[in-house]
Motif scaffolding. Structure first.
Motif, PDB file in Angstrom:
ATOM      1  N   ALA A 114     -62.393 -50.487 -35.624  1.00 34.65           N
ATOM      2  CA  ALA A 114     -63.614 -50.703 -36.468  1.00 34.65           C
ATOM      3  C   ALA A 114     -63.168 -49.944 -37.824  1.00 34.65           C
ATOM      4  CB  ALA A 114     -64.845 -49.859 -36.105  1.00 34.65           C
ATOM      5  N   GLU A 115     -62.424 -48.937 -37.827  1.00 32.60           N
ATOM      6  CA  GLU A 115     -61.890 -48.321 -39.112  1.00 32.60           C
ATOM      7  C   GLU A 115     -60.512 -48.221 -38.773  1.00 32.60           C
ATOM      8  OE1 GLU A 115     -63.408 -47.532 -41.842  1.00 32.60           O
ATOM      9  OE2 GLU A 115     -65.572 -47.667 -41.097  1.00 32.60           O
ATOM     10  N   LEU A 116     -59.732 -48.904 -39.760  1.00 35.86           N
ATOM     11  CA  LEU A 116     -58.216 -49.120 -39.761  1.00 35.86           C
ATOM     12  C   LEU A 116     -57.669 -47.705 -40.083  1.00 35.86           C
ATOM     13  CD1 LEU A 116     -57.705 -52.746 -41.069  1.00 35.86           C
ATOM     14  CD2 LEU A 116     -57.831 -52.127 -38.708  1.00 35.86           C
ATOM     15  N   CYS A 117     -58.282 -47.113 -40.924  1.00 36.17           N
ATOM     16  CA  CYS A 117     -57.593 -46.001 -41.700  1.00 36.17           C
ATOM     17  C   CYS A 117     -58.552 -44.762 -41.506  1.00 36.17           C
ATOM     18  CB  CYS A 117     -57.574 -46.318 -43.259  1.00 36.17           C
ATOM     19  SG  CYS A 117     -56.298 -47.341 -43.586  1.00 36.17           S
ATOM     20  N   LEU A 118     -57.917 -43.579 -41.725  1.00 43.18           N
ATOM     21  CA  LEU A 118     -58.627 -42.408 -41.412  1.00 43.18           C
ATOM     22  C   LEU A 118     -58.858 -41.693 -42.686  1.00 43.18           C
ATOM     23  CD1 LEU A 118     -56.722 -40.961 -38.441  1.00 43.18           C
ATOM     24  CD2 LEU A 118     -58.820 -41.938 -38.580  1.00 43.18           C
ATOM     25  N   GLU A 119     -59.502 -40.813 -42.954  1.00 37.84           N
ATOM     26  CA  GLU A 119     -59.792 -39.863 -44.214  1.00 37.84           C
ATOM     27  C   GLU A 119     -58.340 -39.159 -44.235  1.00 37.84           C
ATOM     28  OE1 GLU A 119     -61.699 -39.869 -46.739  1.00 37.84           O
ATOM     29  OE2 GLU A 119     -63.012 -41.351 -46.043  1.00 37.84           O
ATOM     30  N   ALA A 120     -57.697 -39.047 -45.368  1.00 37.13           N
ATOM     31  CA  ALA A 120     -56.696 -38.254 -45.513  1.00 37.13           C
ATOM     32  C   ALA A 120     -57.054 -36.979 -45.696  1.00 37.13           C
ATOM     33  CB  ALA A 120     -55.732 -38.657 -46.877  1.00 37.13           C
ATOM     34  N   SER A 121     -56.680 -35.946 -44.985  1.00 37.10           N
ATOM     35  CA  SER A 121     -57.178 -34.572 -44.851  1.00 37.10           C
ATOM     36  C   SER A 121     -56.777 -34.050 -46.446  1.00 37.10           C
ATOM     37  CB  SER A 121     -56.306 -33.767 -44.071  1.00 37.10           C
ATOM     38  OG  SER A 121     -55.038 -33.838 -44.221  1.00 37.10           O
ATOM     39  N   GLU A 122     -58.034 -33.520 -47.114  1.00 38.29           N
ATOM     40  CA  GLU A 122     -58.037 -33.216 -48.366  1.00 38.29           C
ATOM     41  C   GLU A 122     -57.293 -31.764 -48.278  1.00 38.29           C
ATOM     42  OE1 GLU A 122     -58.761 -33.422 -52.497  1.00 38.29           O
ATOM     43  OE2 GLU A 122     -59.105 -34.905 -50.958  1.00 38.29           O
ATOM     44  N   SER A 123     -56.303 -31.861 -49.417  1.00 36.57           N
ATOM     45  CA  SER A 123     -55.551 -30.690 -49.384  1.00 36.57           C
ATOM     46  C   SER A 123     -55.300 -30.373 -50.834  1.00 36.57           C
ATOM     47  CB  SER A 123     -54.180 -30.793 -48.729  1.00 36.57           C
ATOM     48  OG  SER A 123     -53.405 -29.589 -49.127  1.00 36.57           O
ATOM     49  N   ARG A 124     -55.303 -28.828 -51.049  1.00 38.89           N
ATOM     50  CA  ARG A 124     -55.325 -28.357 -52.302  1.00 38.89           C
ATOM     51  C   ARG A 124     -53.784 -27.814 -52.474  1.00 38.89           C
ATOM     52  NH1 ARG A 124     -57.578 -23.661 -52.575  1.00 38.89           N
ATOM     53  NH2 ARG A 124     -57.269 -23.469 -54.768  1.00 38.89           N
ATOM     54  N   GLY A 125     -52.917 -28.336 -51.341  1.00 41.69           N
ATOM     55  CA  GLY A 125     -51.801 -27.601 -51.482  1.00 41.69           C
ATOM     56  C   GLY A 125     -51.471 -26.778 -50.288  1.00 41.69           C
ATOM     57  N   GLU A 126     -50.300 -26.908 -49.692  1.00 35.97           N
ATOM     58  CA  GLU A 126     -49.748 -25.935 -48.805  1.00 35.97           C
ATOM     59  C   GLU A 126     -49.023 -24.707 -49.182  1.00 35.97           C
ATOM     60  OE1 GLU A 126     -50.181 -26.645 -45.685  1.00 35.97           O
ATOM     61  OE2 GLU A 126     -51.149 -28.553 -46.236  1.00 35.97           O
ATOM     62  N   PRO A 127     -49.430 -23.518 -48.348  1.00 40.59           N
ATOM     63  CA  PRO A 127     -49.082 -22.205 -48.827  1.00 40.59           C
ATOM     64  C   PRO A 127     -47.333 -22.234 -48.574  1.00 40.59           C
ATOM     65  CG  PRO A 127     -50.896 -21.977 -47.572  1.00 40.59           C
ATOM     66  CD  PRO A 127     -50.581 -23.360 -47.574  1.00 40.59           C
ATOM     67  N   ARG A 128     -46.697 -21.459 -49.338  1.00 40.99           N
ATOM     68  CA  ARG A 128     -45.466 -21.375 -49.227  1.00 40.99           C
ATOM     69  C   ARG A 128     -44.827 -19.985 -48.692  1.00 40.99           C
ATOM     70  NH1 ARG A 128     -42.370 -25.244 -51.424  1.00 40.99           N
ATOM     71  NH2 ARG A 128     -40.417 -24.235 -51.419  1.00 40.99           N
ATOM     72  N   VAL A 129     -43.854 -19.903 -47.969  1.00 41.52           N
ATOM     73  CA  VAL A 129     -43.211 -18.753 -47.355  1.00 41.52           C
ATOM     74  C   VAL A 129     -42.550 -17.621 -48.475  1.00 41.52           C
ATOM     75  CG1 VAL A 129     -41.500 -17.701 -45.691  1.00 41.52           C
ATOM     76  CG2 VAL A 129     -42.873 -19.656 -45.189  1.00 41.52           C
ATOM     77  N   THR A 130     -43.026 -16.663 -48.844  1.00 42.94           N
ATOM     78  CA  THR A 130     -42.613 -15.938 -49.829  1.00 42.94           C
ATOM     79  C   THR A 130     -41.786 -14.624 -49.230  1.00 42.94           C
ATOM     80  OG1 THR A 130     -44.431 -14.736 -50.007  1.00 42.94           O
ATOM     81  CG2 THR A 130     -44.247 -16.963 -51.358  1.00 42.94           C
TER      82      THR A 130
END
Length: 932
Positions: free
Chosen positions: A115-131
């Motif tokens: 019924a819905e071919l696509c999903l909502e792309a998970s909203e992301s402000r960015g992924e934390p980086r290992v520091t």
């Protein structure tokens, strides 16, 4: 006689109606193809918005339709060009089976999942980086100043510059994470590096914006798409470009100079690049002062190393040689960690003074320190470290893949099993991380990886190119030829003068579209060459002479090479090969005889078009890993019994997921560490030890391809006759699928599989088209004091997906007998998705006790269950609004149960269903209710 008569009648009917059936199939397939075209158009339009992504089930459906379209062309040609009587026997069954598959694909596309071919792309402000931890006042000043600059409307572009190894990337990573935690900016990290192209940068940014540019070749058009995406974004975006070597126009990335909703941070070694990129503010990151440098040295050295007596003065002298460069200080201190003998410290200082790799002032500061740390490794550790530079710059190198390469190149001591060799590889990588020559990281999938700092990689390349000091150019240091062909569209012709006699390893990695051209009749004279990596390049042909003088070759990796249809015959004589990696060579159709390759330990032919296993492959007695995944043409072959029994060292076996290639020697599975493939149900009884990793399709017929195998640690029973107490399932199994099976004398799955109730790791359970099953699980009579707290041992407590379809005998989920029973705490407590279709004998779906455990249920889909009268037993139905979800209450209102996470409720074609409360349709947590 009756059976023979029926068979003759069936064959005659197929012969008489063959062409009519073919035309009918073609009509159905055309409808299916049209639907596929429509669906693909909708999906592409949705994905271009950047807010949608196609469902995995939809993508798999596309692949199956494409596959059946190709198979139909061959079938139609065979019918139209062959003898009619012969066709009845060879093609009649094929038409019938293909018709059935087409019907199934049509039905699948009609389901609610489509019924819905696509999903909502998970909203992301960015992924934390290992520091790593910041050290020094310059870092603290940068972490304070740069975010403050971003708060102004005047400073849109910021440059961070300084010499290599001073910590520019580290500072930028901390700013990246700071912005994610303390602001509403969307923050996207892009690694640029020395070998970059605008096309690649555009693609990387498009991925962050979830924008599809795959069908746009023109650079200008791609830039316009990116600009439109940026302009539509309401949030402010901060784009961090790390390691910029040369200037370029930002408008080519879709970022106009006056863009107000996009801020830019770039790191570079050159202030001139900052100026040319028109940065409004620049931040120079300088080296540490003496006090800061000593503090970083002591902290990296650790408390286990005591600097008593004269050690402290020597340590300070070593530290001063690092000139306040954080990368150098961390590398040197890491190499000295744990040493207490003053003689070793004095000797280390003298070695450090002698290092002189590099040409200009900056290089001498950096490379002499890094080379000194390299020289302190033993020979095995040196070789393993240098092999890391065979991978492209800035790449996350999977630890498992890297260790495999080290094993096949025989750089480590020989072990009697892969698991022991793997442990040694992990130990060496951990040592290289501790001495700060490698960085520990993870890739986008969360897999454990290592990474080389670009300066460390440059140093390794200088050493292997012979550009180091005379001491490091000794014969025990291997000579490499490493090239990254980048994104160039022009064809690359191999330069013969670069292929010298002392080469030990060659690595070419590319994403260019024209590929590599090997001069005809050329035979490089490389008698010491041990490793040849040609990854993801286009090779139209490999001359038969090419490998003629590579007699020492151990690893031949052509992973992802397109264009080549066959390997040259001289591969048959490469008797020292330990690994032949041909996975994803999509055009490869044949491999020469391999019977002489007695040392071969890994053979990867996955996703190729090979039509048969290489001649002599049964003689590969030392084979440890065999990968035939998705070899669709090979899947039609039937291997004789005992095929795999002679491979006593085999530890990983991956076969085509469906078809006729199967393990018919179950004792082989008892020795494996990993297995993916087919197994007969008869042999399923004989398994006494399951591999550590498995994904097994179990069927005695093995003629049809149905469904997909998504998960690791999955069993898929298809067309099997299940009996009471058939066998034990693996205790760590995550997914169980039972399709088109019969149950002989069983009512519950616990009757068929003795340990079903103890599968505490089970994530997904699907039962389809199976006769005889009345319940999932039979409960024992219990009283309230028998109820235990939720634990990892609670039955089905980790189950997240449950699907039941076309089960004619199913009465309910649980059977409690004639007396009262109590559902164990935690049952279905993780369940998120549940669908029940065409189970006509069910009258009640849930009990009150079961409803109380469904706190995570988000999607409930019930359809075509003709006998279903109530959603909940004992008069409980969907009723009364309230709370945050659907409230289910008894008619006397003596109790209420809330499903707080239910977002989608689908109730289709349930003619007997009662007590549907209209108020349920306005509950806040439900996003969609479908009721027909």
């Amino acid at each position: 006689m009756e059976a023979l008569g029926n068979l003759a009648f069936d064959r005659g009917r197929k012969c008489y109606h063959l062409r009519d059936n073919l035309r009918s199939l073609e009509t159905k397939l055309q409808r299916l193809s049209n639907r596929k075209i429509d669906f693909e158009s909708k999906v592409k339009v949705a994905e271009r918005s950047g807010t949608k992504k196609r469902k995995r089930e939809v993508e798999n459906w596309f692949e199956e339709v494409a596959k059946i379209e190709n198979e139909f062309v061959a079938l139609k040609t065979r019918v139209e060009q062959g003898n009619l009587l012969k066709n009845a026997f060879s093609s009649g069954d094929g038409v019938e089976k293909m018709d059935e598959i087409v019907e199934q694909l049509m039905v699948q596309s009609d389901s609610d999942h489509f019924a819905e071919l696509c999903l909502e792309a998970s909203e992301s402000r960015g992924e934390p980086r290992v520091t790593t931890e910041l050290f020094g006042k310059m870092f603290c000043k940068g972490l304070e100043t740069i975010p403050a600059w971003l708060d102004t409307n005047e400073i849109l572009r910021i440059g961070i510059w300084g010499m290599g190894g001073v910590g520019k990337t580290t500072l930028a990573e901390h700013i990246h994470n700071h912005l994610l935690e303390n602001t509403q900016f969307k923050v996207y990290w892009i690694s640029v590096s020395q070998d970059f192209s605008i096309e690649k940068l555009q693609g990387d940014i498009a991925k962050r914006l979830r924008l599809d540019l795959s069908n746009v070749d023109d650079e200008g058009a791609r830039a316009r798409r990116l600009r439109d995406a940026f302009e539509k974004m309401e949030e402010m975006v901060v784009l961090i470009l790390d390691d910029v070597w040369e200037d370029f126009g930002l408008d080519r990335l879709g970022i106009p100079l006056d863009a107000r909703n996009c801020r830019l941070i770039l790191t570079t070694r050159s202030k001139e690049v900052c100026n040319r990129m028109q940065c409004h503010s620049n931040f120079e990151l300088k080296t540490l002062d003496t006090e800061e440098a000593w503090g970083l040295f002591e902290r990296t050295l650790g408390s286990e190393t005591s600097l008593d007596g004269g050690l402290k003065d020597i340590a300070k002298s070593i530290m001063e040689r690092c000139d306040g460069l954080p990368l150098g200080i961390v590398t040197v201190a890491g190499s000295m960690r744990g040493l207490r003998d003053i003689y070793e410290w004095r000797n280390a200082l003298e070695d450090l003074k002698a290092c002189s790799i590099g040409h200009d002032k900056m290089e001498k500061k950096v490379f002499r320190i890094l080379e000194w740390s390299f020289n302190r490794l033993n020979k095995c550790e040196k070789n393993c470290f240098l092999y890391c530079c065979l991978y492209p710059e800035d790449s996350d190198i999977k630890r498992e893949k890297l260790i495999d390469l080290l094993i096949w190149a025989e750089l480590m001591s020989k072990r009697d099993s892969r698991s022991k060799a793997f442990d040694e590889g992990q130990t060496i990588l951990n040592k290289l991380i501790r001495v700060c020559l490698l960085e520990e990281t993870k890739d986008s999938k969360g897999d454990d990886c290592v990474k080389m700092h670009d300066l460390v990689r440059d140093m390794a390349l200088r050493i292997t190119n012979g550009n180091s000091t005379p001491e490091s150019s000794r014969d025990d240091v291997p000579r490499f030829l490493v090239k990254s062909l980048g994104w160039r569209r022009s064809k690359v012709i191999l330069e013969q003068e670069e292929w010298t006699q002392d080469l030990r390893a060659v690595s070419f990695c590319s994403k260019n579209f024209k590929g590599i051209e090997i001069p005809p009749a050329w035979s490089p004279n490389c008698p010491k060459l041990s490793t040849l990596l040609l990854s993801r390049v286009f090779l139209k042909e490999i001359p038969d002479s090419f490998f003629q003088h590579m007699c020492a070759l151990k690893v031949l990796n052509l992973q992802g090479c397109k264009g080549i249809t066959e390997l040259p015959n001289c591969v048959s004589d490469m008797v020292n090969l330990t690994a032949l990696i041909l996975g994803h060579c999509a055009d490869l159709m044949s491999v020469p005889p391999l019977g002489k390759l007695k040392q071969l330990r890994e053979l990867n032919l996955s996703k190729t078009k090979i039509q048969d296993l290489p001649q002599g492959w049964e003689s590969l007695v030392n084979l440890e890993r065999l990968n035939l995944d998705e070899c669709r043409t090979l899947s039609l072959k039937i291997l004789p019994k005992g095929t795999f029994s002679q491979f006593h060292r085999l530890q990983l076996l991956i076969l085509p997921p469906f078809g006729k290639v199967q393990v018919n020697d179950p004792e082989v599975l008892n020795q494996l560490e990993g297995f993916i493939g087919c197994l007969s149900f008869t042999d399923f009884y004989k398994i006494t030890r399951w591999p550590k990793y498995y994904n097994v399709y179990i069927n005695d017929i093995l003629t049809k391809s149905r469904g997909y195998m998504y998960y690791q640690k999955q069993l898929y029973f298809h067309q099997c006759k299940l009996g009471r107490g058939s066998n034990y399932l693996p205790d760590d199994m995550k997914s169980l699928r039972i399709q088109d099976c019969e149950g002989m004398g069983i009512r519950c799955l616990s009757d068929a599989f003795r340990n079903f109730i103890n599968l505490s790791h089970l994530f997904a359970l699907y039962i389809v088209d199976s006769v005889g099953i009345e319940f999932l699980w039979q409960l024992s009579p219990a009283s309230p004091h028998d109820q235990l707290e939720v634990s990892s041992l609670s039955p089905l407590c980790h189950l997240e997906r449950l699907g039941l379809s076309r089960l004619p005998n199913l009465v309910g989920l649980f059977y409690g007998g004639s007396g009262p029973y109590l559902l164990p705490v935690g049952t279905f407590s993780s369940l998120k998705i549940m669908w029940i279709h065409e189970c006509h004998n069910m009258k009640q779906l849930f009990t009150v006790q079961l409803l109380q455990t469904l706190q995570n249920l988000g999607n409930l889909n019930v359809k075509d269950c003709e006998g279903l009268e109530e959603i909940a037993a004992d008069g409980y139905g969907v009723g009364q609004e309230g709370g945050e979800g659907i409230q289910l209450a008894s008619s006397e209102a003596t109790a209420t149960v809330i499903l707080p996470k239910l977002r989608r409720l689908t109730l289709n074609r349930l003619p007997q269903l009662k007590n549907i409360c209209k108020a349920a349709m306005i509950c806040n947590s439900i996003k969609e209710i479908v009721k027909r």
